[in-house]
Design an enzyme around this catalytic site. Structure first.
Site, PDB file in Angstrom:
ATOM      1  N   ARG A  30      -1.919  -6.458  -8.418  1.00 30.29           N
ATOM      2  CA  ARG A  30      -0.798  -7.484  -8.134  1.00 30.29           C
ATOM      3  C   ARG A  30      -1.293  -8.203  -8.668  1.00 30.29           C
ATOM      4  O   ARG A  30      -0.584  -8.040  -9.813  1.00 30.29           O
ATOM      5  CB  ARG A  30      -1.372  -7.886  -6.661  1.00 30.29           C
ATOM      6  CG  ARG A  30      -0.840  -6.542  -5.504  1.00 30.29           C
ATOM      7  CD  ARG A  30      -1.295  -7.652  -3.714  1.00 30.29           C
ATOM      8  NE  ARG A  30      -2.615  -7.945  -4.224  1.00 30.29           N
ATOM      9  CZ  ARG A  30      -3.513  -7.955  -3.473  1.00 30.29           C
ATOM     10  NH1 ARG A  30      -2.803  -8.055  -2.066  1.00 30.29           N
ATOM     11  NH2 ARG A  30      -4.716  -8.351  -3.799  1.00 30.29           N
ATOM     12  N   LYS A  44     -19.138  -5.033   8.878  1.00 31.87           N
ATOM     13  CA  LYS A  44     -17.432  -6.287   9.227  1.00 31.87           C
ATOM     14  C   LYS A  44     -16.997  -5.799  10.403  1.00 31.87           C
ATOM     15  O   LYS A  44     -16.912  -4.554  10.771  1.00 31.87           O
ATOM     16  CB  LYS A  44     -16.821  -6.199   7.893  1.00 31.87           C
ATOM     17  CG  LYS A  44     -16.588  -7.319   6.907  1.00 31.87           C
ATOM     18  CD  LYS A  44     -15.335  -7.524   5.979  1.00 31.87           C
ATOM     19  CE  LYS A  44     -14.976  -6.611   5.103  1.00 31.87           C
ATOM     20  NZ  LYS A  44     -14.174  -7.149   4.652  1.00 31.87           N
ATOM     21  N   HIS A  87       0.613  -0.996  -0.509  1.00 37.16           N
ATOM     22  CA  HIS A  87      -0.111  -0.060   0.171  1.00 37.16           C
ATOM     23  C   HIS A  87       0.734   1.391   0.044  1.00 37.16           C
ATOM     24  O   HIS A  87       0.667   1.881  -1.075  1.00 37.16           O
ATOM     25  CB  HIS A  87      -1.087   0.044   1.196  1.00 37.16           C
ATOM     26  CG  HIS A  87      -2.021  -0.850   1.325  1.00 37.16           C
ATOM     27  ND1 HIS A  87      -2.359  -1.655   2.704  1.00 37.16           N
ATOM     28  CD2 HIS A  87      -2.804  -1.524   0.366  1.00 37.16           C
ATOM     29  CE1 HIS A  87      -3.134  -2.523   2.139  1.00 37.16           C
ATOM     30  NE2 HIS A  87      -3.463  -2.381   0.744  1.00 37.16           N
ATOM     31  N   SER A 113      -3.862  -7.384   3.006  1.00 37.48           N
ATOM     32  CA  SER A 113      -3.875  -7.485   4.018  1.00 37.48           C
ATOM     33  C   SER A 113      -4.435  -9.123   5.252  1.00 37.48           C
ATOM     34  O   SER A 113      -3.828  -8.641   5.674  1.00 37.48           O
ATOM     35  CB  SER A 113      -4.489  -6.499   4.448  1.00 37.48           C
ATOM     36  OG  SER A 113      -4.754  -4.853   4.027  1.00 37.48           O
TER      37      SER A 113
HETATM   38  O1  PNS Z   1      -8.374  -2.573  -0.066  1.00 37.07           O
HETATM   39  P1  PNS Z   1     -10.262  -3.039  -0.168  1.00 37.07           P
HETATM   40  O2  PNS Z   1     -10.589  -4.384   1.057  1.00 37.07           O
HETATM   41  O3  PNS Z   1      -9.756  -3.575  -1.804  1.00 37.07           O
HETATM   42  O4  PNS Z   1     -10.687  -1.946  -0.681  1.00 37.07           O
HETATM   43  C1  PNS Z   1     -12.688  -1.515  -1.233  1.00 37.07           C
HETATM   44  C2  PNS Z   1     -12.570  -0.432  -1.396  1.00 37.07           C
HETATM   45  C3  PNS Z   1     -13.155   0.057   0.472  1.00 37.07           C
HETATM   46  C4  PNS Z   1     -12.127   0.082  -1.838  1.00 37.07           C
HETATM   47  C5  PNS Z   1     -13.960  -0.830  -1.981  1.00 37.07           C
HETATM   48  O5  PNS Z   1     -14.441  -2.146  -0.683  1.00 37.07           O
HETATM   49  C6  PNS Z   1     -15.294   0.256  -1.384  1.00 37.07           C
HETATM   50  O6  PNS Z   1     -14.894   1.155  -2.573  1.00 37.07           O
HETATM   51  N1  PNS Z   1     -15.878   0.786  -0.552  1.00 37.07           N
HETATM   52  C7  PNS Z   1     -17.253   1.587  -0.311  1.00 37.07           C
HETATM   53  C8  PNS Z   1     -18.286   1.000  -1.303  1.00 37.07           C
HETATM   54  C9  PNS Z   1     -18.210   1.375  -2.896  1.00 37.07           C
HETATM   55  O7  PNS Z   1     -18.474   2.448  -3.284  1.00 37.07           O
HETATM   56  N2  PNS Z   1     -18.396   0.150  -3.361  1.00 37.07           N
HETATM   57  C10 PNS Z   1     -18.111  -0.210  -4.669  1.00 37.07           C
HETATM   58  C11 PNS Z   1     -19.556  -0.320  -5.367  1.00 37.07           C
HETATM   59  S1  PNS Z   1     -19.796  -1.818  -5.877  1.00 37.07           S
END
Ligand code: PNS
Length: 159
Positions: free
Chosen positions: A91, A42, A18, A129
């Site tokens: 990745r 969660k 990150h 993570s």
């Molecule tokens: O590092 P991650 O866990 O892949 O991050 C995911 C994140 C937080 C970027 C994603 O879950 C997100 O954007 N969440 C907010 C809700 C949303 O807008 N979802 C996308 C539409 S499906």
């Protein structure tokens, strides 16, 4: 015009991968917000406060980077910030399917927002993570996978 980008993620916990994306995105854009997505459904490994404070410590030397949290849809948050650029790290091919679907969903909701992908460095390609959480919970050495400010937060979470 100042080019603002948002780098969103759960950052639970933040990893060296990150941080590498943060540093590279900070060179590409005038301003970068590292945005911790809060999912109240969660139970997190690290609290939002610990994720925010450790990320803040990590970006202390980067003048154009700030750290925030957001709830709800990412595109709504980006619109509130008047930001049209989202940065994500990529990745392996296994990331692609998820990123493809989310990017298209975001684009369907907010066509003015562009998502930019930065390919990971090879040495971080296995880092996630979820890997750090599992290694830490099972008593393995995770210290080489995360930035120093995160080590303390993980110790606290395990205690
Ligand atoms: O590092 P991650 O866990 O892949 O991050 C995911 C994140 C937080 C970027 C994603 O879950 C997100 O954007 N969440 C907010 C809700 C949303 O807008 N979802 C996308 C539409 S499906």
């Amino acid at each position: 015009m100042s080019r603002l980008a948002i780098y969103p993620g759960s950052f639970d916990p933040p990893t060296l991968g990150h941080l590498d994306v943060v540093a590279r995105a900070a060179h590409l854009f005038d301003e970068l917000i590292v945005a911790v997505g809060v999912n109240s459904d969660k139970a997190p490994f690290l609290s939002v406060e610990d994720r925010l404070s450790s990320l803040e410590e990590c970006v202390q030397g980067m003048a154009n980077v700030r750290v925030e949290s957001f709830e709800g849809l990412l595109v709504d948050y980006a619109r509130r910030k008047d930001c049209q650029r989202i940065v994500r790290g990529l990745r392996a091919i296994s990331d692609f399917d998820y990123e493809f679907r989310v990017t298209l969903a975001n684009r369907a909701m907010a066509p003015e927002i562009e998502t930019v992908f930065l390919i990971t460095k090879e040495e971080h390609s296995f880092l996630a993570s979820s890997v750090v959480r599992e290694v830490a919970r099972l008593g393995g050495r995770y210290e080489g996978f995360v930035p120093p400010p995160v080590v303390e937060k993980i110790r606290k979470a395990l205690a």
